[in-house]
Design a protein around this motif. Structure first.
Motif, short mmCIF file in Angstrom:
data_model
loop_
_atom_site.label_atom_id
_atom_site.label_comp_id
_atom_site.label_asym_id
_atom_site.label_seq_id
_atom_site.Cartn_x
_atom_site.Cartn_y
_atom_site.Cartn_z
N TYR A 28 14.02 -9.32 -1.13
CA TYR A 28 12.69 -8.70 -1.11
C TYR A 28 11.78 -9.49 -0.17
CZ TYR A 28 11.18 -12.49 -4.25
OH TYR A 28 10.89 -13.71 -4.79
N GLY A 29 10.61 -8.94 0.09
CA GLY A 29 9.72 -9.53 1.09
C GLY A 29 8.57 -10.34 0.54
N GLY A 30 8.63 -10.75 -0.71
CA GLY A 30 7.58 -11.59 -1.26
C GLY A 30 6.67 -10.83 -2.21
N ASP A 31 5.69 -11.54 -2.73
CA ASP A 31 4.74 -10.98 -3.69
C ASP A 31 3.84 -9.96 -2.99
OD1 ASP A 31 2.60 -10.54 -5.48
OD2 ASP A 31 2.84 -12.54 -6.35
N ASP A 57 -0.96 -7.23 1.40
CA ASP A 57 -1.68 -5.96 1.48
C ASP A 57 -1.18 -4.92 0.49
OD1 ASP A 57 -3.20 -6.96 3.57
OD2 ASP A 57 -1.76 -6.27 5.09
N GLY A 58 -0.62 -5.37 -0.63
CA GLY A 58 -0.14 -4.44 -1.63
C GLY A 58 1.16 -3.75 -1.28
N VAL A 59 1.87 -4.25 -0.27
CA VAL A 59 3.14 -3.64 0.14
C VAL A 59 4.30 -4.38 -0.53
CG1 VAL A 59 4.66 -3.08 2.07
CG2 VAL A 59 2.18 -2.93 2.35
N LEU A 60 5.11 -3.65 -1.27
CA LEU A 60 6.32 -4.19 -1.89
C LEU A 60 7.50 -3.83 -1.01
CD1 LEU A 60 7.92 -5.42 -4.33
CD2 LEU A 60 7.99 -3.09 -5.27
N SER A 61 8.18 -4.83 -0.47
CA SER A 61 9.31 -4.60 0.44
C SER A 61 10.60 -5.03 -0.24
CB SER A 61 9.13 -5.39 1.74
OG SER A 61 7.96 -4.99 2.42
#
Length: 699
Positions: A66-69, A74-78
């Motif tokens: 995953y790409g972090g918290d 900017d509220g993006v969940l990767s």
């Protein structure tokens, strides 16, 4: 063999090599490799390994990382899924297979929101960590980005395609297949698929006014873009619109500008008058002539090189001030820069567009003199080869794709030649490092492992902030000795990665965090004794001694304990490692190092003495070289340079006087100091376009 097939074989060889060196399975090594690429390309802030391969209600579910918290992004969940396979032929991936991969990742996302699924996971596993992160931050998530990375050749266009929403939150798909990985690794093209169709996807074209003049000028336009339309474009493409200029990229991650926000809310009709607007570039555009005039209908690789904060603020206003946003319009200067010119031209457009503000020089990353100096040093400083007698060099890649390009230029029809093999012997693949690598090693050494753990992009931004201050007017501190010691840090870091992977106590996962913490701890503890690691010895032997390895393993075992045993209530170890408190815990622990530690440390006084001696020797060497070069160029050359400079008034009276002396020898002989001044003046003239028609040694 096609170029793509050649790249396919090279990539697999690299992954297998990395897996062997680091003690990883191949898919882990693939994740490490592509995680760095995705971060450098701006797709992610950082890539964290979190593996799960199981089932949900009898259907397969999988994730690789995953790409972090999302609260920090900017509220993006990767979320990331890897599709890696070792095969002689290039695999093809079609829409149905891509859909299967997408479904497995999408299924893990939805399952993570259910408590019964999370309770089935081992609480210390990385899979639980990411599932728990998804659940606990869900209220702050505004957008989900699913990223599939594959070493297959995708035969479907899926980048930024829409996927089924989850709880009303938009989900997009980004696919990095073999072609796209090759484009980025060899040519720095992360944005090959960023095509914006203004009319089709965003309501209408944008009015344009042609502004370029002269046959030699780059094609350029002035435009006015509705704020609502710009916000919608940013909502779809996000930070990828800002990748060409990291200053804008970072601006957009800061808090929304209060002045811009207030103008949108209170005086939207005055936004055009108050705001400086945007500077943007594109590889190519498509325009149409309408009754209202010229219209921009499509742009390939649109990049906002100045105005990232304006763009991010308008995007934020979609929620807070949607009605007022309807009245906002933004001016935009658009320059069409062909891809082959972009590396040189785009940073300059960015720099000059920002020149009215106080901008740290380190913001303009690849073309900052620090990186140019490091690149120059890497091409000339010799290192001891593995066989002990054949010297090699370390290749510093200032701009993405340089290393592959150097090899490619020496190949014939894609095949290895004697020249390409010679280059690879001189610059082995194992002696290659990037800007983000350098930032990681340097910030580790100044005891900022929690910053390194933020991910390559954010860590590099922190590193860059300090380079401008340290650089000074000439950057004298960044010399050959600095470069050799920086490479020694590289060797230690990579050795520690391998040590951790092979350690009996290593539980798996969080290796990147453990490595930076371990080295920072050893550096800190050495400083507590007024000592430091003998980097000169590491450089000299191009290896880490057994005594140093033993000390690093002690620090690494303790680092793992701190990272995987956070305070009560903290359940995601990767996120814990990003906190300064985590570093404080390790920093304050007392460790019992092996007796051999003293043999790899030297006093700070001795290290400084060595630095003074090395720089004094270099000054003498430079003085001799300057004197030889002044005499080699000859009196006629210096007379021409003197006349050229006088006509243009480019030099100081002192410099003019020195060139006068050089032009008069052998009747006048310039001193060592004058020779150094003459060479400095010559460089200044050459930067202004001076080129002599007099051959060297002419008198």
């Amino acid at each position: 063999m096609s170029e793509l097939e050649g790249f396919h074989h090279e990539l697999i060889a690299d992954i297998q090599g990395d897996a062997d060196v680091l003690g990883l399975v191949t898919v882990e090594a693939f994740f490490e490799k592509v995680g760095e690429l995705l971060t450098e390309a701006g797709e992610l802030d950082g890539a964290h390994r979190a593996y799960f391969d199981g089932s949900v209600s009898g259907n397969p579910a999988r994730i690789d990382g995953y790409g972090g918290d999302p609260r920090d992004g900017d509220g993006v969940l990767s979320l990331i899924l890897c599709d890696f396979s070792i095969a002689d032929e290039v695999r093809l991936i079609y829409k149905d297979r891509l859909q299967v991969l997408l479904n497995t990742l999408h299924r893990f996302l939805k399952a993570s929101l259910k408590r019964d699924f999370r309770e089935q996971l081992e609480e210390t596993s990385s899979a639980f960590g990411v599932a728990d992160l998804i659940a606990t931050t869900w209220k702050d998530v505004e957008k989900i980005k699913l990223i599939i990375v594959s070493n297959a050749d995708s035969r479907t266009q899926a980048d930024a395609a829409k996927v089924t929403d989850v709880d009303g939150k938009p989900v997009t798909l980004s696919v990095w297949d073999l072609k796209r990985l090759r484009q980025y690794m060899e040519q720095g093209q992360a944005r090959a698929n960023l095509v914006i169709d203004f009319a089709e996807d965003f309501g209408s074209g944008i009015p344009l006014l042609a502004a370029s003049g002269g046959d030699t000028a780059l094609e350029s336009y002035l435009a006015v873009i509705p704020g609502k339309q710009l916000a919608a474009i940013y909502d779809k493409w996000g930070p990828r619109l800002l990748e060409a200029n990291v200053r804008s990229f970072l601006q957009a991650r800061n808090k929304v500008n209060k002045g811009i926000r207030d103008t949108i809310r209170d005086e939207p009709h005055m936004f055009f008058s108050y705001n400086n607007g945007l500077s943007a570039t594109a590889d190519a555009i498509e325009v149409e002539q309408s009754d209202q005039g010229l219209q921009l209908v499509r742009a390939d690789n649109l990049q906002i090189v100045n105005g990232g904060q304006t763009t991010a603020s308008l995007h934020a206003a979609r929620r807070a001030s949607a009605e007022e946003l309807e009245q906002v319009h933004v001016q935009m200067k658009l320059t069409i820069v062909p891809r082959e010119k972009s590396e040189l031209v785009v940073p300059r457009i960015s720099e000059y567009a920002n020149s009215q503000n106080k901008v740290n020089a380190a913001d303009f990353f690849a073309n900052h003199p620090f990186h140019i100096r490091t690149e120059e040093l890497s091409r000339k400083v010799l290192a001891r080869g593995e066989d002990g007698y054949r010297d090699t060099k370390w290749f510093y890649e200032r701009a993405r794709g340089q290393y592959a390009d150097e090899i490619g230029r020496r190949k014939s029809a894609g095949r290895q030649t004697a020249e390409s093999r010679k280059f690879q012997a001189e610059f082995p693949r194992s002696q290659f490092l990037t800007k983000t690598d350098l930032a990681k090693f340097e910030n580790t050494w100044v005891c900022l492992p929690h910053v390194v753990s933020l991910g390559a992009q954010k860590n590099f931004a922190e590193f860059a902030k300090h380079i401008g201050k340290r650089w000074g007017s000439e950057g004298a501190a960044f010399d050959e000795l600095w470069f050799r010691r920086m490479i020694a840090k590289t060797i230690i870091f990579r050795a520690t990665e391998k040590l951790v992977s092979g350690a009996e106590w290593y539980e798996g996962g969080y290796r990147a965090n453990i490595v930076t913490y371990a080295i920072a701890k050893l550096v800190h503890d050495a400083r507590e004794r007024d000592m430091q690691v003998d980097l000169d010895a590491v450089w000299r032997y191009q290896d880490v001694s057994p005594d140093l390895k033993s000390a690093l393993l002690v620090a690494a075992a303790e680092a793992q304990d701190v990272i995987t045993n956070p305070p009560e209530g903290v359940r995601n170890f990767s996120e814990w490692a990003k906190k300064q408190a985590c570093w404080k815990w390790l920093e304050e622990r007392s460790l019992s190092y092996p007796d051999g530690l003293d043999r790899v440390l030297i006093s700070e006084e001795l290290a400084n003495d060595r630095a003074r001696e090395a720089r004094a020797d270099k000054a003498v060497e430079d003085s001799v070289e300057a004197e030889l070069e002044v005499h080699r160029l000859g009196a006629a050359f210096w007379a021409e340079a003197r006349n050229w400079a006088r006509e243009r008034g480019l030099l100081s009276p002192r410099e003019n006087g020195v060139l006068e002396t050089c032009a008069a020898f052998p009747s006048k002989m310039p001193s060592d100091k004058q020779c150094a001044i003459a060479m400095g003046a010559l460089k200044k003239l050459q930067d202004e376009g001076f080129s002599s028609g007099v051959s060297a040694d002419a008198t």
